[in-house]
Motif scaffolding. Structure first.
Motif, mmCIF file in Angstrom:
data_model
loop_
_atom_site.group_PDB
_atom_site.id
_atom_site.type_symbol
_atom_site.label_atom_id
_atom_site.label_comp_id
_atom_site.label_asym_id
_atom_site.label_seq_id
_atom_site.Cartn_x
_atom_site.Cartn_y
_atom_site.Cartn_z
ATOM 1 N N TRP A 259 0.855 -1.179 0.000
ATOM 2 C CA TRP A 259 0.000 0.000 0.000
ATOM 3 C C TRP A 259 0.893 1.231 0.000
ATOM 4 N N THR A 260 0.597 2.195 -0.820
ATOM 5 C CA THR A 260 1.357 3.444 -0.828
ATOM 6 C C THR A 260 0.396 4.612 -0.909
ATOM 7 N N GLY A 261 0.809 5.716 -0.392
ATOM 8 C CA GLY A 261 -0.027 6.914 -0.473
ATOM 9 C C GLY A 261 0.585 8.038 0.328
ATOM 10 N N ASP A 262 0.049 9.235 0.147
ATOM 11 C CA ASP A 262 0.521 10.391 0.900
ATOM 12 C C ASP A 262 0.267 10.170 2.390
ATOM 13 N N LEU A 263 1.203 10.605 3.202
ATOM 14 C CA LEU A 263 1.039 10.505 4.645
ATOM 15 C C LEU A 263 -0.072 11.451 5.065
ATOM 16 N N ALA A 264 -1.130 10.902 5.627
ATOM 17 C CA ALA A 264 -2.308 11.708 5.970
ATOM 18 C C ALA A 264 -1.947 12.797 6.976
ATOM 19 N N PRO A 282 6.272 17.058 1.812
ATOM 20 C CA PRO A 282 5.515 15.913 1.287
ATOM 21 C C PRO A 282 6.192 14.593 1.606
ATOM 22 N N ARG A 283 5.440 13.677 2.159
ATOM 23 C CA ARG A 283 5.972 12.378 2.541
ATOM 24 C C ARG A 283 4.998 11.289 2.128
ATOM 25 N N ARG A 284 5.522 10.087 1.908
ATOM 26 C CA ARG A 284 4.706 8.971 1.460
ATOM 27 C C ARG A 284 4.770 7.847 2.485
ATOM 28 N N LEU A 285 3.638 7.194 2.669
ATOM 29 C CA LEU A 285 3.560 6.020 3.527
ATOM 30 C C LEU A 285 3.692 4.783 2.647
ATOM 31 N N PHE A 286 4.546 3.868 3.028
ATOM 32 C CA PHE A 286 4.782 2.627 2.273
ATOM 33 C C PHE A 286 4.578 1.468 3.247
ATOM 34 N N VAL A 287 3.569 0.645 2.976
ATOM 35 C CA VAL A 287 3.215 -0.453 3.873
ATOM 36 C C VAL A 287 3.288 -1.766 3.102
ATOM 37 N N LEU A 288 3.923 -2.757 3.698
ATOM 38 C CA LEU A 288 4.166 -4.037 3.033
ATOM 39 C C LEU A 288 3.753 -5.179 3.959
ATOM 40 N N ALA A 289 2.945 -6.106 3.448
ATOM 41 C CA ALA A 289 2.493 -7.250 4.249
ATOM 42 C C ALA A 289 2.528 -8.515 3.392
ATOM 43 N N PRO A 290 2.811 -9.680 3.994
ATOM 44 C CA PRO A 290 2.879 -10.930 3.220
ATOM 45 C C PRO A 290 1.506 -11.385 2.760
ATOM 46 N N MET A 291 1.500 -12.117 1.662
ATOM 47 C CA MET A 291 0.256 -12.649 1.119
ATOM 48 C C MET A 291 0.305 -14.169 1.103
ATOM 49 N N ALA A 292 -0.846 -14.737 0.868
ATOM 50 C CA ALA A 292 -0.923 -16.200 0.772
ATOM 51 C C ALA A 292 -0.267 -16.669 -0.528
ATOM 52 N N THR A 293 -0.058 -17.962 -0.692
ATOM 53 C CA THR A 293 0.551 -18.514 -1.901
ATOM 54 C C THR A 293 -0.423 -18.433 -3.060
ATOM 55 N N SER A 294 0.085 -18.569 -4.294
ATOM 56 C CA SER A 294 -0.727 -18.384 -5.487
ATOM 57 C C SER A 294 -1.961 -19.284 -5.559
ATOM 58 N N PRO A 295 -1.844 -20.609 -5.336
ATOM 59 C CA PRO A 295 -3.047 -21.445 -5.400
ATOM 60 C C PRO A 295 -4.102 -21.019 -4.387
ATOM 61 N N ASP A 296 -3.657 -20.645 -3.194
ATOM 62 C CA ASP A 296 -4.593 -20.187 -2.172
ATOM 63 C C ASP A 296 -5.295 -18.902 -2.605
#
Length: 371
Positions: A259-264, A282-296
């Motif tokens: 997820w990315t976007g301007d820092l509120a 101006p600053r940006r928020l960068f959020v990264l989270a793991p996802m499930a595997t492709s078949p799932d």
């Protein structure tokens, strides 16, 4: 200064630790304790000149405004003090020798008109990735001999409390960003960064630091810029206007939600938080989270959105940022076929655009660490 005045000052500083809007009261209390020193709390950027704010007392508002609009860039004292380590106390004459000061526009048009206030000194309270916090005092030449020794002594006595209070401010600001990032990731454990327009890392939480150290799926380059291991060198981060989600795949094939976007503005709604973390501008928020595997993920899209397997696979590819032409080539079908399948999937979901489908699918595919 007597012990009562010092205790009152220390109490004000500790109050500002948990209520940062009280820093102005701290400056005013310092002025009352040692009149004639024109104290000011201010931030400077990496070159020691321009800063995001100035808190002052005893200064004419006209000169404060003129400083922020013009003379901050000409300040000959700031650069030397800003380069010193946190905890440093320095006289004005040590920041810039007087024979050099007297020949500058900064002195002629800003310092001298204010009673030739070339005396005094300052202290480095804290340094961040993008800014330095300084406490300074300006003393007129007429009162320099009597006031400057007392001012320098006061700086030494207050500096430990000032630094402790600012550390508390920093933790509060970090907690605010962490909370905002976790909300974006819908409660999931996430790597959270704040970057400037040039992608320099200004803040990284513990999970982000872990991934940065591992070098995948994100890393920092030699200029402290955020880089995604999954993208070609020199290509931009997966940024989008507003707050938007996309996906990336690391070298091991694992998928990550981004997820990315301007820092509120309401995340850091006070100047103190912005300066504490060097987040002015101006600053940006960068959020990264793991996802499930492709078949799932394919199965989840089928079950939740009512898509066919082919439609789910194509939708998943869209969330990863692949172009329709790339998807068609990868699947060995025509672009026309892929476009029709996307159109059908958009209709099944009651949406209107391909982008809406990708964003909807990206949110559904976000995996909770708890499973």
């Amino acid at each position: 200064m007597d012990s009562t005045s010092l205790d009152r000052l220390t109490t004000q500083i500790m109050s500002a630790a948990i209520a940062p809007d009280r820093w102005q009261a701290v400056i005013e209390e310092i002025s009352r304790a040692l009149p004639g020193t024109m104290p000011h709390l201010y931030g400077v950027d990496l070159d020691g000149r321009r800063g995001p704010f100035t808190l002052v007392t005893e200064h004419d508002p006209y000169w404060v405004d003129l400083y922020e609009r013009h003379f901050a860039a000409l300040n000959v004292w700031g650069p030397r003090l800003a380069q010193a380590p946190a905890g440093t106390v320095m006289r004005s004459s040590e920041m810039c020798p007087e024979h050099k000061l007297l020949g500058t526009e900064f002195y002629a048009d800003w310092v001298r008109p204010q009673g030739d206030a070339r005396g005094g000194g300052g202290a480095v309270i804290a340094q961040t990735e993008g800014a330095t916090l300084l406490l300074g005092g300006s003393i007129t030449q007429a009162r320099r001999d009597t006031l400057e020794p007392a001012w320098m002594s006061l700086l030494h006595r207050l500096l430990p409390s000032l630094r402790q209070a600012w550390q508390v401010n920093r933790r509060l600001a970090e907690a605010s960003i962490e909370s905002a990032g976790t909300a974006v990731a819908e409660g999931k454990s996430a790597a959270i960064c704040v970057i400037d327009p040039d992608e320099h890392i200004l803040f990284a939480n513990a999970e982000a630091e872990r991934l940065l150290a591992a070098g995948s799926p994100i890393r920092r380059d030699m200029r402290n810029r955020l880089r995604c291991a999954a993208r070609p060198p020199g290509s931009p981060l997966p940024m989008a206007p507003g707050l938007a989600g996309t996906m990336l795949r690391d070298a091991q094939g694992a998928r990550w939600q981004v997820w990315t976007g301007d820092l509120a503005p309401d995340v850091l709604d006070d100047w103190h938080a912005a300066l504490t973390l060097g987040l002015d501008g101006p600053r940006r928020l960068f959020v990264l989270a793991p996802m499930a595997t492709s078949p799932d993920l394919v199965a989840r899209l089928q079950a939740t959105l009512g898509l066919t397997q082919a439609e789910a696979e194509i939708t998943l590819a869209l969330t990863e940022g692949h172009l329709v032409e790339e998807i068609a080539q990868d699947r060995g079908v025509s672009v026309h076929t892929v476009r029709n399948q996307i159109k059908t999937a958009v209709g099944r979901c009651g949406l209107r655009r391909q982008l809406d489908l990708a964003v909807c699918a990206a949110r559904l595919c976000s995996a909770s660490v708890s499973g």
